[in-house]
Structures are given as C-alpha cells and as structure tokens.
Design a protein around this motif. Structure first.
Motif, PDB file in Angstrom:
ATOM      1  N   THR A  36      24.274  -5.108 -38.021  1.00  0.00           N
ATOM      2  CA  THR A  36      24.295  -3.762 -36.482  1.00  0.00           C
ATOM      3  C   THR A  36      22.761  -3.841 -37.031  1.00  0.00           C
ATOM      4  N   ALA A  37      22.428  -3.805 -38.191  1.00  0.00           N
ATOM      5  CA  ALA A  37      21.091  -3.930 -38.932  1.00  0.00           C
ATOM      6  C   ALA A  37      20.429  -5.230 -39.534  1.00  0.00           C
ATOM      7  N   TYR A  38      21.114  -6.269 -39.892  1.00  0.00           N
ATOM      8  CA  TYR A  38      20.630  -7.308 -39.826  1.00  0.00           C
ATOM      9  C   TYR A  38      21.149  -8.566 -39.548  1.00  0.00           C
ATOM     10  N   ILE A  39      20.751 -10.011 -38.885  1.00  0.00           N
ATOM     11  CA  ILE A  39      21.317 -11.009 -38.054  1.00  0.00           C
ATOM     12  C   ILE A  39      20.955 -12.170 -39.483  1.00  0.00           C
ATOM     13  N   VAL A 142      35.639  -3.988 -49.686  1.00  0.00           N
ATOM     14  CA  VAL A 142      35.245  -2.780 -49.196  1.00  0.00           C
ATOM     15  C   VAL A 142      33.636  -3.457 -48.337  1.00  0.00           C
ATOM     16  N   ASP A 143      33.251  -3.457 -47.189  1.00  0.00           N
ATOM     17  CA  ASP A 143      32.107  -3.974 -46.748  1.00  0.00           C
ATOM     18  C   ASP A 143      31.367  -3.030 -46.461  1.00  0.00           C
ATOM     19  N   ILE A 144      29.835  -2.800 -47.270  1.00  0.00           N
ATOM     20  CA  ILE A 144      29.191  -1.315 -47.016  1.00  0.00           C
ATOM     21  C   ILE A 144      28.218  -1.607 -46.280  1.00  0.00           C
ATOM     22  N   GLY A 146      25.146  -1.378 -42.375  1.00  0.00           N
ATOM     23  CA  GLY A 146      24.036  -0.446 -42.088  1.00  0.00           C
ATOM     24  C   GLY A 146      24.874   1.092 -41.791  1.00  0.00           C
ATOM     25  N   GLY A 147      25.665   1.204 -40.775  1.00  0.00           N
ATOM     26  CA  GLY A 147      26.107   2.635 -39.928  1.00  0.00           C
ATOM     27  C   GLY A 147      27.568   2.087 -40.493  1.00  0.00           C
ATOM     28  N   THR A 148      28.311   1.859 -41.637  1.00  0.00           N
ATOM     29  CA  THR A 148      30.087   2.045 -41.867  1.00  0.00           C
ATOM     30  C   THR A 148      30.279   1.587 -42.870  1.00  0.00           C
ATOM     31  N   GLY A 169      24.414   2.092 -44.074  1.00  0.00           N
ATOM     32  CA  GLY A 169      22.787   1.971 -44.836  1.00  0.00           C
ATOM     33  C   GLY A 169      22.283   3.114 -44.583  1.00  0.00           C
ATOM     34  N   THR A 170      22.490   3.263 -43.470  1.00  0.00           N
ATOM     35  CA  THR A 170      21.418   3.975 -42.532  1.00  0.00           C
ATOM     36  C   THR A 170      21.021   5.734 -43.391  1.00  0.00           C
ATOM     37  N   HIS A 171      23.145   5.749 -43.273  1.00  0.00           N
ATOM     38  CA  HIS A 171      22.842   7.375 -43.691  1.00  0.00           C
ATOM     39  C   HIS A 171      22.231   8.042 -45.296  1.00  0.00           C
ATOM     40  N   ALA A 187      11.610   4.784 -45.709  1.00  0.00           N
ATOM     41  CA  ALA A 187      12.412   4.883 -47.111  1.00  0.00           C
ATOM     42  C   ALA A 187      13.288   4.017 -46.865  1.00  0.00           C
ATOM     43  N   GLU A 188      13.531   2.670 -46.039  1.00  0.00           N
ATOM     44  CA  GLU A 188      14.278   1.738 -45.682  1.00  0.00           C
ATOM     45  C   GLU A 188      13.562   1.053 -47.093  1.00  0.00           C
ATOM     46  N   LYS A 189      12.224   1.199 -47.097  1.00  0.00           N
ATOM     47  CA  LYS A 189      11.362   0.169 -47.757  1.00  0.00           C
ATOM     48  C   LYS A 189      11.370   0.210 -49.124  1.00  0.00           C
ATOM     49  N   LYS A 191      14.215   2.006 -50.354  1.00  0.00           N
ATOM     50  CA  LYS A 191      15.900   1.779 -50.561  1.00  0.00           C
ATOM     51  C   LYS A 191      15.345   0.335 -51.106  1.00  0.00           C
ATOM     52  N   GLN A 192      15.059  -0.347 -50.419  1.00  0.00           N
ATOM     53  CA  GLN A 192      14.663  -2.111 -50.906  1.00  0.00           C
ATOM     54  C   GLN A 192      14.834  -2.371 -51.559  1.00  0.00           C
ATOM     55  N   ASP A 193      13.688  -1.453 -52.470  1.00  0.00           N
ATOM     56  CA  ASP A 193      12.758  -1.982 -53.607  1.00  0.00           C
ATOM     57  C   ASP A 193      13.830  -1.858 -54.633  1.00  0.00           C
ATOM     58  N   TYR A 194      14.025  -2.652 -55.001  1.00  0.00           N
ATOM     59  CA  TYR A 194      15.561  -3.117 -56.554  1.00  0.00           C
ATOM     60  C   TYR A 194      15.245  -2.643 -57.157  1.00  0.00           C
ATOM     61  N   LYS A 195      13.255  -2.234 -57.965  1.00  0.00           N
ATOM     62  CA  LYS A 195      12.209  -1.195 -58.844  1.00  0.00           C
ATOM     63  C   LYS A 195      12.811   0.425 -58.875  1.00  0.00           C
ATOM     64  N   GLY A 232      24.924  -5.093 -46.969  1.00  0.00           N
ATOM     65  CA  GLY A 232      24.335  -4.627 -47.862  1.00  0.00           C
ATOM     66  C   GLY A 232      23.826  -3.168 -48.731  1.00  0.00           C
ATOM     67  N   THR A 233      24.287  -1.909 -48.298  1.00  0.00           N
ATOM     68  CA  THR A 233      24.400  -1.247 -49.111  1.00  0.00           C
ATOM     69  C   THR A 233      24.770  -1.511 -50.528  1.00  0.00           C
ATOM     70  N   CYS A 234      25.515  -2.092 -50.727  1.00  0.00           N
ATOM     71  CA  CYS A 234      26.143  -2.361 -52.492  1.00  0.00           C
ATOM     72  C   CYS A 234      25.110  -3.099 -52.692  1.00  0.00           C
ATOM     73  N   PRO A 257      25.353  -8.758 -52.812  1.00  0.00           N
ATOM     74  CA  PRO A 257      26.514  -8.339 -52.084  1.00  0.00           C
ATOM     75  C   PRO A 257      26.037  -8.605 -50.341  1.00  0.00           C
ATOM     76  N   PHE A 258      24.473  -9.033 -50.292  1.00  0.00           N
ATOM     77  CA  PHE A 258      24.269  -8.584 -48.580  1.00  0.00           C
ATOM     78  C   PHE A 258      25.390 -10.326 -47.689  1.00  0.00           C
ATOM     79  N   LEU A 259      24.768 -11.127 -48.674  1.00  0.00           N
ATOM     80  CA  LEU A 259      25.256 -12.265 -48.243  1.00  0.00           C
ATOM     81  C   LEU A 259      26.637 -12.850 -48.381  1.00  0.00           C
TER      82      LEU A 259
HETATM   83  P1  ATP Z   1      27.508  -2.965 -40.402  1.00  0.00           P
HETATM   84  O1  ATP Z   1      27.738  -4.051 -41.876  1.00  0.00           O
HETATM   85  O2  ATP Z   1      27.458  -1.929 -40.256  1.00  0.00           O
HETATM   86  O3  ATP Z   1      27.794  -4.022 -38.914  1.00  0.00           O
HETATM   87  P2  ATP Z   1      24.897  -4.325 -40.793  1.00  0.00           P
HETATM   88  O4  ATP Z   1      26.404  -6.136 -41.027  1.00  0.00           O
HETATM   89  O5  ATP Z   1      23.900  -5.501 -39.958  1.00  0.00           O
HETATM   90  O6  ATP Z   1      25.314  -3.603 -40.765  1.00  0.00           O
HETATM   91  P3  ATP Z   1      24.649  -5.314 -44.010  1.00  0.00           P
HETATM   92  O7  ATP Z   1      23.341  -6.723 -42.773  1.00  0.00           O
HETATM   93  O8  ATP Z   1      25.694  -5.578 -44.390  1.00  0.00           O
HETATM   94  O9  ATP Z   1      25.137  -4.676 -42.826  1.00  0.00           O
HETATM   95  O10 ATP Z   1      24.153  -4.199 -44.880  1.00  0.00           O
HETATM   96  C1  ATP Z   1      22.597  -3.764 -43.544  1.00  0.00           C
HETATM   97  C2  ATP Z   1      22.353  -2.636 -44.972  1.00  0.00           C
HETATM   98  O11 ATP Z   1      21.700  -2.924 -46.325  1.00  0.00           O
HETATM   99  C3  ATP Z   1      20.954  -1.710 -44.530  1.00  0.00           C
HETATM  100  O12 ATP Z   1      20.905  -0.494 -44.142  1.00  0.00           O
HETATM  101  C4  ATP Z   1      20.165  -2.240 -45.414  1.00  0.00           C
HETATM  102  O13 ATP Z   1      18.629  -0.714 -45.492  1.00  0.00           O
HETATM  103  C5  ATP Z   1      20.335  -1.943 -46.901  1.00  0.00           C
HETATM  104  N1  ATP Z   1      20.728  -3.142 -47.820  1.00  0.00           N
HETATM  105  C6  ATP Z   1      20.082  -4.368 -47.447  1.00  0.00           C
HETATM  106  N2  ATP Z   1      18.987  -5.104 -49.083  1.00  0.00           N
HETATM  107  C7  ATP Z   1      19.581  -3.300 -49.710  1.00  0.00           C
HETATM  108  C8  ATP Z   1      18.942  -3.571 -50.526  1.00  0.00           C
HETATM  109  N3  ATP Z   1      18.546  -4.833 -51.535  1.00  0.00           N
HETATM  110  N4  ATP Z   1      19.114  -2.324 -51.466  1.00  0.00           N
HETATM  111  C9  ATP Z   1      19.727  -0.835 -50.809  1.00  0.00           C
HETATM  112  N5  ATP Z   1      20.278  -1.802 -49.907  1.00  0.00           N
HETATM  113  C10 ATP Z   1      19.775  -2.513 -48.864  1.00  0.00           C
END
Ligand code: ATP
Length: 269
Positions: A36-39, A142-144, A146-148, A169-171, A187-189, A191-195, A232-234, A257-259
């Motif tokens: 939903t958020a990334y390919i 548990v998979d967190i 973008g949306g769920t 993550g959207t929330h 806000a997304e930027k 959030k994704q900045d580990y620092k 990704g949210t993890c 966890p994103f990958l």
């Molecule tokens: P869904 O599982 O809801 O269909 P998705 O598969 O696209 O969505 P992921 O790619 O697993 O979801 O995660 C996307 C989310 O992870 C987004 O909300 C993004 O902002 C968040 N995200 C990505 N990298 C980071 C990060 N370094 N720190 C925090 N959140 C991050």
C-alpha cells in the motif's frame, strides 16, 4: 537460522540496496512485494544470498488490492529496469505475495508482474513469506505496514489464523503532521529519519499502543511466547519495547523489518 543470523542476513539485504553482491551462479530469485505504501523488489541468488534490492514509494494499492494498474505497472517496470541495469542481466521470473484475505485479487497482482515482463513462478500469502525469514514453528508474525496492523498465528510452521485491522504507519505520520503542524510528506520524512526516532517516539506512543492493543486482542499470552515483527512501521526504534510491555509477550524484530516480507517472497521464487 537463529535470531543473530536473521539480523545479519537482513543487514546484508539492506546493504544490497547500495551494493551489488556477486551471485554464486547465474540463476537469480526475485521477490516482488506490491504494498500500500511501497513497492519493493529483492533479488537473491540460488543459495538465497542477497544480491540487490530496489524500492519506491507508491499509492497504487488500497487494502492490499491494486487500484491503479497503470501506476503499479510503471513502478514495477522502473524498478525492474533499475535492477537489470545494476546487475547487467535480465530478470525473467519472480514470486509475489498477497496479504491474507485478498487472495481473490491475485490475478491483478499477476497482471502487474506479467505486464512488467516477469513470469510468476509462485504466489504466497504475506505472513508465510515473512516466516520464510523468521522460520518460526509456533508464535505470531505481526506485519505493521502503511495502513494496517496484520498478524498471523503459526502452529507447527503453518498459518492457522490471520487478522488485520486499520492502524499503521500512515496513522503515525498523521499524528506527527498534526503535532508539528507540517504536511504529511514532511512528517513521513521525519518519521523515516532514524536520528529523529528518539524525539518522535513519545509523540506517537499512543498510536503504537493502539497497534499493541490490536495484537493483544488476538494473541493468547498463555499459548504464545514470542511476537516477531515485520513491515516498514516496525523500523521505528523502540516500537518492539512498547509492544512487548503492552502485550506482555517477548517481541523481536530483524535488523530491517521493512525488507523481511519481500526477501521471504524472493526466497520462494
Ligand atoms: P501495507 O502492509 O499496509 O499494505 P506496505 O506493504 O506498503 O503497506 P510496508 O512497506 O511494510 O507497508 O511499510 C510502509 C510503512 O513503513 C510506511 O508507513 C512508511 O512510512 C513506514 N516506514 C518505512 N521506513 C520507515 C522507517 N525507517 N521508520 C519508520 N517508518 C518507516
């Protein structure tokens, strides 16, 4: 694989976004994750060693279903072309995965992959793909995203039930955007900045607790002794501690966890 090995393996997958590793042979395994958020596309060699990976932010799926076919196709073609130019070879086949409960939309996922020039060799469900990395017999993945917040309960290595509820993550980004009076994109930027994770964690703690409440609703403490996080949210630093404290079950997450899910998909190509 023990957890340290999982961590080291996922660190190598993360590295493969920047560096190309040499495959043991010419056969490559490809995992395509339409989210939903990334390919994301991950490439492994025949022995599952990470070789390369590419990702792009996208909003072409809703609730796990492709809603913008052309948009999805353009992104997948673009990621495939980038990888092929980095690797100097054509990527011919891939595996894909469906979020639990969306299996009826599998043909659309396949059309996207095929339209981009892949032969689809395998279709998995996402929790099973993620568990190819964690390899748990009994427990919860548990998979967190973008949306769920989604979860899959495993017994003897098989998925016995899945649940999925809104809050992802959207929330988290919406709360940050409101708190800092900035746009969603800014806000997304942040959030994704580990620092900046230490700074933002207290602001988004209530959203993470909501995710923990969802997990706690479906997981029996007497029967489950560990929760494994992906999505990704993890990536949020400290999310595992908040969840562990709230749910009362040991909570683990791999280095990136994103990958986890896209890599698990590639392993099954
Ligand atoms: P869904 O599982 O809801 O269909 P998705 O598969 O696209 O969505 P992921 O790619 O697993 O979801 O995660 C996307 C989310 O992870 C987004 O909300 C993004 O902002 C968040 N995200 C990505 N990298 C980071 C990060 N370094 N720190 C925090 N959140 C991050």
């Amino acid at each position: 694989m023990d957890f340290e090995q999982v961590d080291a393996y996922m660190a190598r997958v993360e590295e493969s976004e920047q560096v190309i590793f040499k495959p043991v042979s010419s056969k490559l395994k490809v995992g395509l994750d339409l989210g939903t958020a990334y390919i994301v596309i991950v490439v492994l060699d025949e022995e599952d060693n990470p070789i390369a990976c590419e990702k792009q932010a996208a909003s072409v799926l809703k609730d796990g279903v492709v809603v913008d076919y052309l948009g999805a196709l353009t992104i997948v073609k673009n990621l495939k072309a980038k990888l092929e130019s980095r690797l100097g070879v054509e990527l011919t086949s891939c595996a894909i995965a469906m979020p639990a409960g969306t299996e009826s939309s599998v043909r659309t996922h396949e059309y996207v992959a095929e339209g981009a020039g892949f032969i689809v060799t395998n279709v998995l469900d996402e929790p099973t793909a993620a568990n190819s990395i964690y390899q748990i017999q009994d427990g919860v993945v548990v998979d967190i995203g973008g949306g769920t917040t989604g979860l899959a309960i495993f017994k003897d290595g098989n998925v016995i039930s899945t649940e999925d509820e809104a809050t992802g993550g959207t929330h988290v980004s919406l709360v940050l955007s409101g708190n800092y009076h900035i746009s969603f994109e800014e806000a997304e930027k942040i959030k994704q900045d580990y620092k900046r994770h230490k700074e933002i964690l207290p602001i988004v703690k209530a959203v993470i607790e909501k995710m923990a409440t969802i997990i706690g609703k479906y997981v029996d403490k007497e029967q489950v002794d560990a929760i494994y996080l992906c999505g990704g949210t993890c990536c949020l630093t400290g999310i595992e501690e908040i969840i562990e404290k709230r749910v009362g079950i040991k909570t683990l997450k791999a280095k990136n966890p994103f990958l986890v899910t896209p890599t698990g998909i590639a392993k099954n190509c």
